[in-house]
Each structure stands twice: as structure tokens, then as C-alpha cells.
Design a protein around this motif. Structure first.
Motif, mmCIF file in Angstrom:
data_model
loop_
_atom_site.group_PDB
_atom_site.id
_atom_site.type_symbol
_atom_site.label_atom_id
_atom_site.label_comp_id
_atom_site.label_asym_id
_atom_site.label_seq_id
_atom_site.Cartn_x
_atom_site.Cartn_y
_atom_site.Cartn_z
ATOM 1 N N GLN A 166 0.799 -1.264 0.126
ATOM 2 C CA GLN A 166 0.040 -0.041 0.041
ATOM 3 C C GLN A 166 0.948 1.120 0.082
ATOM 4 O O GLN A 166 0.617 2.114 -0.587
ATOM 5 N N GLU A 167 2.000 1.369 0.885
ATOM 6 C CA GLU A 167 2.889 2.501 0.645
ATOM 7 C C GLU A 167 3.568 2.679 -0.694
ATOM 8 O O GLU A 167 3.509 3.750 -0.698
ATOM 9 N N LYS A 168 3.754 1.771 -1.290
ATOM 10 C CA LYS A 168 4.204 1.786 -2.763
ATOM 11 C C LYS A 168 3.018 2.441 -3.505
ATOM 12 O O LYS A 168 3.429 3.469 -4.276
ATOM 13 N N ILE A 169 1.893 2.148 -3.598
ATOM 14 C CA ILE A 169 0.726 2.511 -4.367
ATOM 15 C C ILE A 169 0.429 4.098 -3.855
ATOM 16 O O ILE A 169 0.452 4.946 -4.868
ATOM 17 N N ASP A 170 0.432 4.210 -2.705
ATOM 18 C CA ASP A 170 0.202 5.657 -2.240
ATOM 19 C C ASP A 170 1.077 6.614 -2.705
ATOM 20 O O ASP A 170 1.208 7.846 -3.262
ATOM 21 N N ARG A 171 2.547 6.245 -2.508
ATOM 22 C CA ARG A 171 3.702 7.239 -2.896
ATOM 23 C C ARG A 171 3.779 7.495 -4.460
ATOM 24 O O ARG A 171 4.042 8.540 -4.757
ATOM 25 N N TYR A 172 3.646 6.558 -5.079
ATOM 26 C CA TYR A 172 3.673 6.777 -6.593
ATOM 27 C C TYR A 172 2.492 7.509 -7.302
ATOM 28 O O TYR A 172 2.655 8.273 -8.118
ATOM 29 N N LEU A 173 1.318 7.129 -6.556
ATOM 30 C CA LEU A 173 0.114 8.027 -6.893
ATOM 31 C C LEU A 173 0.383 9.405 -6.600
ATOM 32 O O LEU A 173 -0.170 10.517 -7.075
ATOM 33 N N LYS A 174 0.977 9.654 -5.354
ATOM 34 C CA LYS A 174 1.275 11.122 -5.035
ATOM 35 C C LYS A 174 2.019 11.707 -5.909
ATOM 36 O O LYS A 174 2.040 13.136 -6.348
ATOM 37 N N GLU A 175 3.206 11.139 -6.384
ATOM 38 C CA GLU A 175 4.172 11.525 -7.404
ATOM 39 C C GLU A 175 3.538 12.092 -8.604
ATOM 40 O O GLU A 175 3.810 13.077 -9.155
ATOM 41 N N MET A 176 2.577 11.179 -9.169
ATOM 42 C CA MET A 176 1.840 11.504 -10.233
ATOM 43 C C MET A 176 0.821 12.835 -10.162
ATOM 44 O O MET A 176 0.724 13.494 -11.125
ATOM 45 N N MET A 177 0.150 12.696 -9.201
ATOM 46 C CA MET A 177 -0.620 13.792 -9.132
ATOM 47 C C MET A 177 0.187 15.186 -8.870
ATOM 48 O O MET A 177 -0.518 16.315 -9.197
ATOM 49 N N ALA A 178 1.236 15.217 -8.402
ATOM 50 C CA ALA A 178 2.074 16.602 -8.222
ATOM 51 C C ALA A 178 2.682 17.000 -9.531
ATOM 52 O O ALA A 178 3.039 18.036 -9.719
ATOM 53 N N TRP A 179 2.507 15.854 -10.726
ATOM 54 C CA TRP A 179 2.873 16.554 -11.870
ATOM 55 C C TRP A 179 1.747 16.974 -12.741
ATOM 56 O O TRP A 179 1.990 17.395 -13.880
ATOM 57 N N TYR A 180 0.585 17.150 -12.152
ATOM 58 C CA TYR A 180 -0.687 17.872 -12.859
ATOM 59 C C TYR A 180 -0.202 19.346 -13.154
ATOM 60 O O TYR A 180 0.468 20.031 -12.307
ATOM 61 N N LYS A 181 -0.441 19.519 -14.505
ATOM 62 C CA LYS A 181 -0.180 20.893 -14.988
ATOM 63 C C LYS A 181 -1.165 21.960 -15.231
ATOM 64 O O LYS A 181 -1.137 23.144 -15.263
ATOM 65 N N GLY A 182 -2.485 21.341 -15.432
ATOM 66 C CA GLY A 182 -3.838 22.076 -15.545
ATOM 67 C C GLY A 182 -4.455 21.662 -16.779
ATOM 68 O O GLY A 182 -4.052 21.088 -17.722
ATOM 69 N N ASP A 183 -5.822 21.875 -16.787
ATOM 70 C CA ASP A 183 -6.716 21.788 -17.855
ATOM 71 C C ASP A 183 -6.601 20.436 -18.465
ATOM 72 O O ASP A 183 -6.535 20.185 -19.614
ATOM 73 N N GLY A 184 -6.529 19.334 -17.643
ATOM 74 C CA GLY A 184 -6.722 17.733 -17.705
ATOM 75 C C GLY A 184 -5.294 17.345 -18.322
ATOM 76 O O GLY A 184 -5.163 16.398 -18.710
ATOM 77 N N ILE A 185 -4.241 18.061 -18.194
ATOM 78 C CA ILE A 185 -3.155 17.688 -18.787
ATOM 79 C C ILE A 185 -1.975 17.390 -17.401
ATOM 80 O O ILE A 185 -1.680 18.326 -16.440
ATOM 81 N N TYR A 186 -1.346 16.201 -17.291
ATOM 82 C CA TYR A 186 -0.190 15.828 -16.421
ATOM 83 C C TYR A 186 1.174 15.770 -17.268
ATOM 84 O O TYR A 186 1.034 15.570 -18.433
ATOM 85 N N GLY A 187 2.138 16.410 -16.464
ATOM 86 C CA GLY A 187 3.389 16.203 -16.801
ATOM 87 C C GLY A 187 3.715 14.601 -16.950
ATOM 88 O O GLY A 187 3.245 14.005 -16.059
ATOM 89 N N ASP A 188 4.674 14.490 -17.980
ATOM 90 C CA ASP A 188 5.248 12.850 -17.892
ATOM 91 C C ASP A 188 6.421 13.088 -17.031
ATOM 92 O O ASP A 188 7.414 13.192 -17.589
ATOM 93 N N GLY A 189 6.247 12.916 -15.654
ATOM 94 C CA GLY A 189 7.467 13.541 -14.904
ATOM 95 C C GLY A 189 7.170 14.874 -14.830
ATOM 96 O O GLY A 189 5.972 15.380 -14.935
#
Length: 376
Positions: free
Chosen positions: A171-194
Motif C-alpha cells: 500500500q505504501e508504494k501505491i500511495d507514494r507513486y500516486l502522490k508523485e503522479m498527482m504532483a505532476w499535474y499541469k492544469g486543464d486535464g494535462i499531467y506532466g510525464d514526470g
């Protein structure tokens, strides 16, 4: 059954059939074409995982027309036979995990398809087959993802391990990596790839679909806390995808991995299957748009080789368009466009009269809603 659904089903079968039948016969390693010799070790898992990712909703659909149901039952049998061979170290079609990072990607696509199918692709897993699969998932979980969309592959592998009862699923890995992905959000439906934004289709190939499925198929405090915003952002991106389809069913040739063809609409197809399309985007206009895309793409006379395998290319056989990581297994991510086959025939996606999609309506001099940006 309506003509469009029949066309989708027949096209899906034409693409998926060689992979599933060859693997069930333990001959995928011998049969799958290769641009290089020897065949890239990950190519078998790429072909299998990506086909299952696209077929999962249809394989697990609770209600199908009788004519489809018999095909579905055969494909489920082929899946179990194929999984047995692919996870068996003594099989000619064994899919080795160690020695490469690529298996993380395609074990995750396989996991996602299995999750989308409900329980039909896990209920009959037992004995050595289950043990071999769990061991393969464990080995895959040891692969460290790149700081990119790859973090979501680690998430999906852990979620399937949890579904299969592996006490070591993290569970720790699931939450940690999801938090990383959410932090890369740039706006208007677009995430950074990293941390960076790329002008390509990875928000559709990977990011939105795997984020949506992660918060759908895994329940903990963190996934519940982000679920609504994940769904909202995915719906916004689905609206963007619908708007890039031209009146003729073409779409821009942009960025990496363009040889995934209509896999570029993975996120739109997922939103349609899940009934998560945004306001103002009707299911029947998405059906019409995606049908046009599939039809346009498959008019290429050399999309398939003489034995029915997909060639590498965006429109036909164009191997030079494939990056160094692309092989004949990779291109089967195109099956993700077929996710709405998991909807019943009575669903508005299939049952409602076709409606012009945005670009076709505009060029027909029909007013359409403004494309307003969003901040969530």
C-alpha cells in the motif's frame, strides 16, 4: 446487433486473434514477427498484456449478445492457456521478467485488463498457474520505475497483487507513486510525464487510464481522497481528445509511440465505457468519432502482414516511425480503443442514433459549445 458494433467486434478480433491463439498454442515466440533477430525478450508480454488491457471490459461484460458470448468464452479460454504458457519457465513462450525494465510496463497493462474484467480472468487461476503468476508479479515489483508515467505501472502491479491475495503487496508504494503522479499535474486535464510536459498522447496511452483505474480498483484513504478530482481531470482530457478527431476520422501525428495508432484514444474510450464523458459530449458522438478513426486507420492495405500480424506504423507498414523500444508486440496497445465493447447493446453508446462529433459538426456549420478551460 447494430452494424457499427459488429464492425468494432470484427476489427478487434482481427487484431487480437493471432496473439491470443498463438500464445494459447505455445507458439507466440515462433510466430510473432520481429524487426531484429533474436526477438526482443519483452515482445511476448507486450503483445499479450496490451491485448488483454483492451479486451478486459468485453471479456468481463455481464451481458453480451449470444453471438458475441460464444466468442468471448473462447477468448477467456485462450487467455488462461496463454497466461499458463507465458508464466511457465519451461514453456517456449515464457515471458522472462528479470534482466530488463520493460516487463514492468506490460505486466501493468496485463494487470489493468484483468482488473477491468472483474473476476472472470482470476476466478480460475489456481495451483501452479497462480503460483507462477504471483511469482512473476513479485519479480516485476522489484523493477524500479523511471520518474515518469512509469510510476503508474508499479501502482497497477501492486493493485493486482493485492487483488490476488499477495500479503506482500505494498500500500505504501501505491500511495507514494500516486502522490508523485498527482504532483505532476499541469492544469486543464494535462499531467506532466514526470516534471515535464510532452506534446504526445501519453496522457491517453497511460496516465489518465491508469490513474482512473488505480482509484477505481484500489480502496484506501488516499485513493478515496483523490478519486473525484482524478475522474474530473480524466473527463476534461476526454473532451480534448474528442475535439482532435477531424471530420474524416484522422488525428494529429504527434510525439512518441505514434505507432500505437488509435490507442491514442485510450482515455476517451475508457471514459465512454465508464459513463464518465463530460457534459456536452454524447456517447453516440464518441461512438461515431471513434468508428471514423478505426475505419480511416484500417483502410491502409498494409496495416497487417500476410499472416495477420500488425505491422509497425501509424497508417500501414511504416517501421521507420517506431522508436527503438517499439516492436511488433508494442503496437497492440491499439486494442484499448475497443473498451466500449464492454457496454451492452442497449447502452446509449451503441443504441442512440449517431451524432456528429465536434469537428464534423463545426465543418457542417453547426454551432458547438465553446471549449472552456478548467482549473481542477
Amino acid at each position: 446487433m447494430n452494424d457499427e458494433r459488429t464492425y468494432w467486434l470484427e476489427t478487434m478480433q482481427r487484431i487480437a486473434d493471432p496473439v491470443l491463439r498463438s500464445l494459447a498454442n505455445d507458439t507466440l515466440h515462433a510466430d510473432l514477427p520481429s524487426e531484429t533477430t533474436p526477438l526482443k525478450p519483452s515482445a511476448l508480454l507486450e503483445a499479450f498484456g496490451r491485448v488483454v488491457c483492451g479486451l478486459g471490459p468485453w471479456l468481463g461484460a455481464p451481458v453480451l449478445p449470444a453471438a458475441e458470448d460464444s466468442i468471448r468464452e473462447e477468448y477467456i479460454r485462450l487467455y488462461y492457456e496463454g497466461l499458463r504458457h507465458g508464466m511457465d519457465p519451461l514453456s517456449p513462450d515464457y515471458m522472462p521478467i528479470l534482466g530488463d525494465t520493460q516487463p514492468l510496463v506490460d505486466m501493468a497493462f496485463l494487470a489493468d485488463g484483468i482488473l477491468r474484467a472483474g473476476d472472470v480472468l482470476t476466478d480460475d487461476l489456481e495451483g501452479d498457474d497462480l503460483d507462477n503468476f504471483l511469482y512473476a508479479l513479485e519479480l516485476t515489483a522489484r523493477i524500479k520505475p523511471y520518474e515518469s508515467n512509469w510510476v503508474l505501472f508499479s501502482v497497477l502491479v501492486e493493485i493486482l497483487r493485492a487483488k490476488l491475495g499477495d500479503p506482500n503487496a505494498s500500500q505504501e508504494k501505491i500511495d507514494r507513486y500516486l502522490k508523485e503522479m498527482m504532483a505532476w499535474y499541469k492544469g486543464d486535464g494535462i499531467y506532466g510525464d514526470g516534471r515535464d510536459v510532452h506534446v504526445d498522447y501519453y496522457n491517453s496511452y497511460v496516465i489518465h487510464p491508469l490513474l482512473v483505474d488505480a482509484v477505481t480498483y484500489y480502496q484506501d484513504d488516499y485513493t478515496r481522497s483523490i478519486r473525484d478530482v482524478v475522474y474530473q481531470r480524466a473527463a476534461r482530457y476526454a473532451a480534448t481528445l474528442e475535439r482532435i478527431i477531424s471530420p474524416e476520422g484522422t488525428f494529429p501525428v504527434l510525439g512518441r509511440s505514434i505507432t500505437y495508432r488509435f490507442g491514442a484514444f485510450h482515455a476517451l474510450a475508457l471514459a465512454a465505457w465508464r459513463h464518465d464523458l463530460p457534459e456536452g459530449v454524447a456517447p453516440s458522438q464518441v461512438r461515431a468519432a471513434l468508428t471514423a478513426v478505426i475505419q480511416k486507420t484500417t483502410t491502409a492495405t498494409d496495416m497487417f502482414d500476410a499472416n495477420g500480424w500488425l505491422n509497425i506504423g501509424f497508417y500501414g507498414n511504416q517501421p521507420a516511425m517506431g522508436e527503438g523500444y517499439i516492436n511488433h508486440g508494442s503496437v497492440y496497445l491499439c486494442t484499448t480503443v475497443f473498451l466500449p465493447l464492454g457496454l451492452p447493446v442497449s447502452d446509449p453508446f451503441w443504441a442512440d442514433p449517431a451524432k456528429d462529433w465536434t469537428a464534423k459538426a463545426v465543418y457542417g456549420n453547426t454551432p458547438v459549445p465553446r471549449n472552456e478551460p478548467v482549473n481542477y
